[in-house]
Write a protein that holds these residues in place. Sequence first.
Motif, mmCIF file in Angstrom:
data_model
loop_
_atom_site.group_PDB
_atom_site.id
_atom_site.type_symbol
_atom_site.label_atom_id
_atom_site.label_comp_id
_atom_site.label_asym_id
_atom_site.label_seq_id
_atom_site.Cartn_x
_atom_site.Cartn_y
_atom_site.Cartn_z
ATOM 1 N N LEU A 297 40.178 38.865 55.029
ATOM 2 C CA LEU A 297 41.369 38.932 54.176
ATOM 3 C C LEU A 297 41.112 38.182 52.882
ATOM 4 C CD1 LEU A 297 44.429 39.490 53.704
ATOM 5 C CD2 LEU A 297 44.886 37.344 54.924
ATOM 6 N N ARG A 298 41.554 38.765 51.787
ATOM 7 C CA ARG A 298 41.435 38.083 50.505
ATOM 8 C C ARG A 298 42.575 38.524 49.588
ATOM 9 N NH1 ARG A 298 35.612 37.606 48.327
ATOM 10 N NH2 ARG A 298 35.630 36.102 50.026
ATOM 11 N N PHE A 299 43.094 37.558 48.803
ATOM 12 C CA PHE A 299 44.111 37.829 47.778
ATOM 13 C C PHE A 299 43.508 37.606 46.400
ATOM 14 C CE2 PHE A 299 46.979 36.834 51.346
ATOM 15 C CZ PHE A 299 47.924 37.842 51.215
ATOM 16 N N TYR A 300 44.012 38.385 45.427
ATOM 17 C CA TYR A 300 43.566 38.276 44.042
ATOM 18 C C TYR A 300 44.792 38.176 43.139
ATOM 19 C CZ TYR A 300 39.378 40.320 46.168
ATOM 20 O OH TYR A 300 38.301 40.584 46.982
ATOM 21 N N PRO A 301 45.178 36.978 42.716
ATOM 22 C CA PRO A 301 46.341 36.855 41.829
ATOM 23 C C PRO A 301 46.007 37.295 40.417
ATOM 24 C CG PRO A 301 45.361 34.704 42.228
ATOM 25 C CD PRO A 301 44.606 35.667 43.091
ATOM 26 N N LEU A 353 47.101 30.936 49.513
ATOM 27 C CA LEU A 353 46.052 30.410 48.639
ATOM 28 C C LEU A 353 44.758 30.111 49.384
ATOM 29 C CD1 LEU A 353 48.226 28.087 46.374
ATOM 30 C CD2 LEU A 353 47.396 30.399 45.906
ATOM 31 N N ARG A 354 44.825 29.989 50.704
ATOM 32 C CA ARG A 354 43.589 29.803 51.480
ATOM 33 C C ARG A 354 42.679 31.011 51.345
ATOM 34 N NH1 ARG A 354 43.897 29.826 56.925
ATOM 35 N NH2 ARG A 354 46.009 30.679 56.989
ATOM 36 N N TYR A 355 43.250 32.162 51.012
ATOM 37 C CA TYR A 355 42.471 33.397 50.933
ATOM 38 C C TYR A 355 42.250 33.867 49.499
ATOM 39 C CZ TYR A 355 43.415 33.602 55.913
ATOM 40 O OH TYR A 355 43.488 33.314 57.256
ATOM 41 N N VAL A 356 42.424 32.961 48.561
ATOM 42 C CA VAL A 356 42.155 33.274 47.153
ATOM 43 C C VAL A 356 40.825 32.653 46.779
ATOM 44 C CG1 VAL A 356 42.870 32.929 44.759
ATOM 45 C CG2 VAL A 356 44.586 33.427 46.525
ATOM 46 N N ARG A 357 39.908 33.486 46.337
ATOM 47 C CA ARG A 357 38.599 32.998 45.927
ATOM 48 C C ARG A 357 38.663 32.587 44.475
ATOM 49 N NH1 ARG A 357 32.823 36.068 46.972
ATOM 50 N NH2 ARG A 357 31.468 34.486 46.046
ATOM 51 N N SER A 358 37.910 31.529 44.132
ATOM 52 C CA SER A 358 37.886 31.081 42.743
ATOM 53 C C SER A 358 37.351 32.184 41.862
ATOM 54 C CB SER A 358 37.018 29.828 42.603
ATOM 55 O OG SER A 358 35.699 30.094 43.034
ATOM 56 N N GLU A 359 37.866 32.264 40.654
ATOM 57 C CA GLU A 359 37.500 33.325 39.722
ATOM 58 C C GLU A 359 36.051 33.184 39.276
ATOM 59 O OE1 GLU A 359 39.099 36.041 38.506
ATOM 60 O OE2 GLU A 359 40.579 35.612 40.046
ATOM 61 N N PRO A 360 35.341 34.319 39.054
ATOM 62 C CA PRO A 360 34.005 34.244 38.494
ATOM 63 C C PRO A 360 34.053 33.775 37.060
ATOM 64 C CG PRO A 360 34.761 36.517 38.552
ATOM 65 C CD PRO A 360 35.780 35.695 39.301
ATOM 66 N N ALA A 361 32.888 33.504 36.516
ATOM 67 C CA ALA A 361 32.812 33.066 35.131
ATOM 68 C C ALA A 361 33.471 34.088 34.216
ATOM 69 C CB ALA A 361 31.356 32.867 34.732
ATOM 70 N N ALA A 362 34.019 33.605 33.113
ATOM 71 C CA ALA A 362 34.804 34.465 32.229
ATOM 72 C C ALA A 362 34.003 35.668 31.751
ATOM 73 C CB ALA A 362 35.314 33.672 31.042
ATOM 74 N N GLU A 363 32.713 35.443 31.410
ATOM 75 C CA GLU A 363 31.944 36.567 30.868
ATOM 76 C C GLU A 363 31.672 37.597 31.942
ATOM 77 O OE1 GLU A 363 29.078 33.172 31.921
ATOM 78 O OE2 GLU A 363 31.023 33.465 30.954
ATOM 79 N N GLU A 364 31.595 37.171 33.244
ATOM 80 C CA GLU A 364 31.381 38.126 34.321
ATOM 81 C C GLU A 364 32.651 38.897 34.595
ATOM 82 O OE1 GLU A 364 30.034 35.721 37.531
ATOM 83 O OE2 GLU A 364 27.939 35.942 36.995
ATOM 84 N N ALA A 365 33.780 38.188 34.575
ATOM 85 C CA ALA A 365 35.056 38.833 34.883
ATOM 86 C C ALA A 365 35.407 39.884 33.849
ATOM 87 C CB ALA A 365 36.164 37.779 34.965
#
Length: 369
Positions: A297-301, A353-365
């Motif tokens: 399971l994963r969430f993406y805000p 929030l336990r299932y929210v992964r930290s965002e990738p680097a800005a240039e990758e996103a």
Amino acid sequence: MNPSTTGRQIPVVVLAGFLGSGKTTLLNHLLWRRAGNRIAVVVNDFGAVEIDAMTVAGQVGSTVSLGNGCLCCAVDASELDGYLERLSRPAARIDLIVIEASGLAEPQELVRMILTGDNPRTVYGGLVQVVDAAEFDATRDRHPETDRHLAIADLVVLNKTDRVTPAEHERVLDVIGTLGPGAAVVSASYGRIDPGLLFDPAARPAEDEKMRQLSFEDLRADEGEDHTGEDEGEHAHHPHTGYESVSYDEPAAMDPRRLMAFLDSRSEGLYRVKGFVDFGAADPANRYAVHAVGRFLRFYPEPWPRGTERRTQLVLIGSGIDRDALAKELTVCAVTETEAATAPDESAMWGVLRYVRSEPAAEEAADPA
């Protein structure tokens, strides 16, 4: 889902099963029915993925680029991270990666590598375990690890059911249900499952490629139906197995705790959950894309798009699911008018929030996938 969120993460599906179970046949079926997707195939043990109609250059271990976007690679598990990195680069424009494990491979090792990897462009897409219905007991005798593999599978494909009696079919289903409780189980012949269990139709039309070679679908277009490589001829028109889905559309916000209780106790046979969730006052600035497959399971805000109506829209996909019961369980997760008038609990979102992964680097996103 919205390409601006989860679209940049490519699902990585592990396809496993012992020798002769029919996993390569199932893979060929998916390639022929790819719904416009560009599929990369990583073959853990170079097999019989049917590319004989194409001109393939290079030796085992090389990357072969086909006009329809399918890439076939033969690799060891130790090389997997490097290949996933290459295949997930935006220039490859891949929609789905399928790892066909060796018939003697330990699928949990491949799953572990995906789950522990730090590649921001890929996401776990589930473990699909293919089982030969006719050889089920013999396979368990020869390979006791079968029980362990079924216990961790997200989707079990009981293949070759045309070769067993209805009573034997039901018996094997019962045993699988005991060994892999909670997993979705679909029965099939000749590897024909509905691709909708694993992936959605491509968002972009296949015609967006100005120069392209024939695809697997093109090669079979004149035949009216694909062939799977097993007992072709009289069985060419054997129907494939479908799936069931539940669509949920709710204008009221969802209670984070009740929704997490629903997701943490997903019912038997429910394989995928996708869509967007509105948590209302618990996080008014964002909507949450949700991606669930099996136990993963994963969430993406992401900020609410301007002009978008705030509501929760989910699709649940599985086999043998109780559609009415699932719809009622989701309805209970909606916030009531009384609750909406109450100040939100600051800790309500902790479970999400336990299932929210930290965002990738800005240039990758920023790069499209």
